[in-house]
Scaffold this active site. Sequence first.
Site, PDB file in Angstrom:
ATOM      1  N   TYR A   1      13.394  13.470  -1.536  1.00  0.00           N
ATOM      2  CA  TYR A   1      12.188  14.279  -1.394  1.00  0.00           C
ATOM      3  C   TYR A   1      12.449  15.767  -1.591  1.00  0.00           C
ATOM      4  O   TYR A   1      11.523  16.536  -1.839  1.00  0.00           O
ATOM      5  CB  TYR A   1      11.524  14.014  -0.038  1.00  0.00           C
ATOM      6  CG  TYR A   1      10.860  12.660   0.016  1.00  0.00           C
ATOM      7  CD1 TYR A   1       9.913  12.285  -0.939  1.00  0.00           C
ATOM      8  CD2 TYR A   1      11.179  11.734   1.008  1.00  0.00           C
ATOM      9  CE1 TYR A   1       9.313  11.044  -0.910  1.00  0.00           C
ATOM     10  CE2 TYR A   1      10.577  10.483   1.053  1.00  0.00           C
ATOM     11  CZ  TYR A   1       9.643  10.145   0.091  1.00  0.00           C
ATOM     12  OH  TYR A   1       9.049   8.915   0.123  1.00  0.00           O
TER      13      TYR A   1
ATOM     14  N   GLY B   1       0.169   2.223   6.910  1.00  0.00           N
ATOM     15  CA  GLY B   1       0.139   1.362   8.094  1.00  0.00           C
ATOM     16  C   GLY B   1       0.628  -0.048   7.863  1.00  0.00           C
ATOM     17  O   GLY B   1       0.309  -0.964   8.632  1.00  0.00           O
TER      18      GLY B   1
ATOM     19  N   GLY C   1       0.837  -1.187   0.000  1.00  0.00           N
ATOM     20  CA  GLY C   1       0.000   0.000   0.000  1.00  0.00           C
ATOM     21  C   GLY C   1       0.872   1.237   0.000  1.00  0.00           C
ATOM     22  O   GLY C   1       2.087   1.162   0.189  1.00  0.00           O
TER      23      GLY C   1
ATOM     24  N   ASP D   1       6.345  -6.479   5.380  1.00  0.00           N
ATOM     25  CA  ASP D   1       5.602  -5.230   5.216  1.00  0.00           C
ATOM     26  C   ASP D   1       5.850  -4.604   3.840  1.00  0.00           C
ATOM     27  O   ASP D   1       5.636  -3.400   3.653  1.00  0.00           O
ATOM     28  CB  ASP D   1       5.903  -4.243   6.347  1.00  0.00           C
ATOM     29  CG  ASP D   1       7.349  -3.735   6.341  1.00  0.00           C
ATOM     30  OD1 ASP D   1       8.148  -4.198   5.493  1.00  0.00           O
ATOM     31  OD2 ASP D   1       7.672  -2.882   7.188  1.00  0.00           O
TER      32      ASP D   1
ATOM     33  N   ARG E   1       2.965   9.891  12.305  1.00  0.00           N
ATOM     34  CA  ARG E   1       4.160   9.119  12.643  1.00  0.00           C
ATOM     35  C   ARG E   1       5.432   9.972  12.647  1.00  0.00           C
ATOM     36  O   ARG E   1       6.455   9.563  13.188  1.00  0.00           O
ATOM     37  CB  ARG E   1       4.304   7.902  11.745  1.00  0.00           C
ATOM     38  CG  ARG E   1       4.762   8.127  10.320  1.00  0.00           C
ATOM     39  CD  ARG E   1       4.908   6.770   9.659  1.00  0.00           C
ATOM     40  NE  ARG E   1       5.250   6.850   8.251  1.00  0.00           N
ATOM     41  CZ  ARG E   1       5.307   5.788   7.460  1.00  0.00           C
ATOM     42  NH1 ARG E   1       5.051   4.596   7.951  1.00  0.00           N
ATOM     43  NH2 ARG E   1       5.620   5.906   6.184  1.00  0.00           N
TER      44      ARG E   1
ATOM     45  N   ILE F   1       0.766   9.995   7.861  1.00  0.00           N
ATOM     46  CA  ILE F   1       2.151  10.423   7.672  1.00  0.00           C
ATOM     47  C   ILE F   1       2.523  11.482   8.705  1.00  0.00           C
ATOM     48  O   ILE F   1       3.605  11.452   9.295  1.00  0.00           O
ATOM     49  CB  ILE F   1       2.366  10.949   6.239  1.00  0.00           C
ATOM     50  CG1 ILE F   1       2.334   9.795   5.241  1.00  0.00           C
ATOM     51  CG2 ILE F   1       3.688  11.711   6.131  1.00  0.00           C
ATOM     52  CD1 ILE F   1       2.419  10.227   3.793  1.00  0.00           C
ATOM     53  N   GLN F   2       1.606  12.403   8.923  1.00  0.00           N
ATOM     54  CA  GLN F   2       1.859  13.461   9.903  1.00  0.00           C
ATOM     55  C   GLN F   2       1.967  12.880  11.319  1.00  0.00           C
ATOM     56  O   GLN F   2       2.823  13.286  12.102  1.00  0.00           O
ATOM     57  CB  GLN F   2       0.741  14.494   9.849  1.00  0.00           C
ATOM     58  CG  GLN F   2       1.001  15.735  10.713  1.00  0.00           C
ATOM     59  CD  GLN F   2      -0.060  16.793  10.510  1.00  0.00           C
ATOM     60  OE1 GLN F   2      -1.167  16.506  10.066  1.00  0.00           O
ATOM     61  NE2 GLN F   2       0.269  18.036  10.824  1.00  0.00           N
TER      62      GLN F   2
END
Length: 214
Positions: free
Chosen positions: A47, A16, A11, A86, A142, A139-140
Amino acid sequence: MVEVPFIAIEGPIGIGKTSLATKLSNHFQFHLLQEIVEENPFLSKFYDDIEAWSFQTEMFFLCNRFKQLEDIETQYLKMNKPVIADYHISKNMIFAKRTLDQDKFEKYEKIYRILTEDMPTPNIMIYLHASLDTILNRIQQRGREFEQKIEVSYLEQLSRDYEQYMNEFEILHPNIPIIRINGDKVDFIRHQTDLNQIISSVSKKLDEKTSHYE
C-alpha cells in the site's frame, strides 16, 4: 451424489466478508475458512508502493490460498463436511490484473492456472457490495493500520472490478447461484432482522441444491 455445501463470500476490501462468514458459520455449523491477510509480510509495503510490491504480495496470497483450499478439500469437503469461506480464490485475478504490469501478470496467470485447475469450486456465492462511502467507513471502523493508507481511487476502481467480475462469474457459472447483498441497505452486524434475511436466502439456496440432487 449429494453436493457438500461450500459457500464463498466475496466483495471489495472492508465490505464485511469475514464478519458475515463467521455469523453464517455459527448459524449453520459449517467449518469457517478465513483468508490470511494480516500475516502477509508484503501488504503494508504494497500500500506504500503498489508497483514495487505487487508481485510479491499477490504471490503470497495465491500460495497461501492454494494451501488453504487444498487442506479444506481433503479434511472437510471430501469428508462431507460443509464449509463457508470469506473469499473465493479467483479473486486473485481481480487484484493481479489491477496491480501487475503485463509481463508479471502473464507469469502470474500461468502459475495461477496450474495451481487452481483442480481446486474445489463453491456451489453458492454471496456477493457483498456497497457505495464507496460505506466501504471507506467500514475500513476506518475496523482500524487496520495498513488499510488506512489505501488510496480512495484504488478502492473505487476495485469496486468496479468486482462488479464486472461477479457479472462474468454469473455467466461462466450459471449453475452456481449468487446471493447479492447491498451493504448500503443491509447491516447484518447491527440489525438481527437483516442477518435473518440473509440466513433465509442462504437456507433457500441450500434447500434448492439438496432437492436438485435428490
